[in-house]
Motif scaffolding. Sequence first.
Motif, PDB file in Angstrom:
ATOM      1  N   ALA A   3       0.838  -1.186   0.000  1.00  0.00           N
ATOM      2  CA  ALA A   3       0.000   0.000   0.000  1.00  0.00           C
ATOM      3  C   ALA A   3       0.878   1.244   0.000  1.00  0.00           C
ATOM      4  CB  ALA A   3      -0.926   0.016   1.217  1.00  0.00           C
ATOM      5  N   THR A  29      -2.529  -0.781  -3.277  1.00  0.00           N
ATOM      6  CA  THR A  29      -3.641  -0.030  -2.703  1.00  0.00           C
ATOM      7  C   THR A  29      -3.141   1.358  -2.339  1.00  0.00           C
ATOM      8  OG1 THR A  29      -4.736  -1.982  -1.806  1.00  0.00           O
ATOM      9  CG2 THR A  29      -5.238   0.122  -0.753  1.00  0.00           C
ATOM     10  N   ARG A  50      -6.716   5.213  -9.958  1.00  0.00           N
ATOM     11  CA  ARG A  50      -7.057   3.925 -10.571  1.00  0.00           C
ATOM     12  C   ARG A  50      -6.557   3.864 -12.008  1.00  0.00           C
ATOM     13  NH1 ARG A  50     -12.064   4.532  -7.567  1.00  0.00           N
ATOM     14  NH2 ARG A  50     -12.078   3.050  -5.827  1.00  0.00           N
ATOM     15  N   GLU A  56      -6.859  -0.521  -5.568  1.00  0.00           N
ATOM     16  CA  GLU A  56      -7.915   0.050  -4.747  1.00  0.00           C
ATOM     17  C   GLU A  56      -7.479   1.428  -4.267  1.00  0.00           C
ATOM     18  OE1 GLU A  56      -9.540  -2.344  -1.571  1.00  0.00           O
ATOM     19  OE2 GLU A  56      -8.752  -4.171  -2.497  1.00  0.00           O
ATOM     20  N   GLU A  58      -8.564   4.002  -1.106  1.00  0.00           N
ATOM     21  CA  GLU A  58      -9.368   4.207   0.096  1.00  0.00           C
ATOM     22  C   GLU A  58      -9.121   5.611   0.641  1.00  0.00           C
ATOM     23  OE1 GLU A  58      -8.556   1.209   2.994  1.00  0.00           O
ATOM     24  OE2 GLU A  58      -8.565  -0.421   1.525  1.00  0.00           O
ATOM     25  N   HIS A  81      -2.473  -2.807   6.560  1.00  0.00           N
ATOM     26  CA  HIS A  81      -1.732  -2.767   5.298  1.00  0.00           C
ATOM     27  C   HIS A  81      -0.222  -2.844   5.522  1.00  0.00           C
ATOM     28  CE1 HIS A  81      -5.385  -1.451   3.120  1.00  0.00           C
ATOM     29  NE2 HIS A  81      -5.616  -0.698   4.177  1.00  0.00           N
TER      30      HIS A  81
END
Length: 248
Positions: A3, A29, A50, A56, A58, A81
Amino acid sequence: MSAILLLGGRSGIGLAIVEALLSETSGATVLLAQRPRPEAPGSDAEERLRAAGAAEVEVVDFDATALETHATLVEGVFAEHQVSHAVVAFGVLGNQEEAWTEVAAAQRLLTVNSTAAVGIGVALANAMRRQASGKIIALSSVAGVRVRRSNFVYGASKAAMDAFYLNLGVALEGTGVRVLVVRPGAVATGMIAGNKPVAFTVEAPQVAETTMRGLAAGKDVVHVPSLFGPGMALAALLPRALWRRLPV
């Protein structure tokens, strides 16, 4: 899955750096830590990231002035993460004349740019030491290298932040965690929109490119544009009397 954490999820420079990181770690992520807004927070940034390759995206509520929440926020992110990169990109420029004549304005500038940034750095370093890996990218400014009269409160706030992260990297040697301090000059983002044009203004992607080169080369600090490196080294040697005579 790794992440990428962006503290300051609406930062134009921060988003550009995350896009550049995704070009090498597609499928990661991305966590956007930012102040909540009533209207679909982070939607534009989510689509942008994206498209850059994030698996992903968040959004995490983050208020730089809520100092008591910072440790819990970072601990929560790292509990869920494996964070490969944390980009510390939040900050405020403020009104420079108000900053030295109004107590509240000065306190807000130092709270966000210095106190909050240092606390976040401590929390990130602790979390990354536990996972024995990770890179912290701290967005500083050449304004903090040798502070000028025209923006001395902002410059002072960045000087404190810069000194902390530069030495945090030294303290973390041998832990598997690295720190890169990025010192841009003026960058064409929303922060300076409407201000008087400044020489050597760069675009956010240029800062991101220099950041990636700095990471690859194992540097602890980079300047954008690169000529600011030797330029600020010379500025530091100028006698104060001469420095004060330069255009502000």
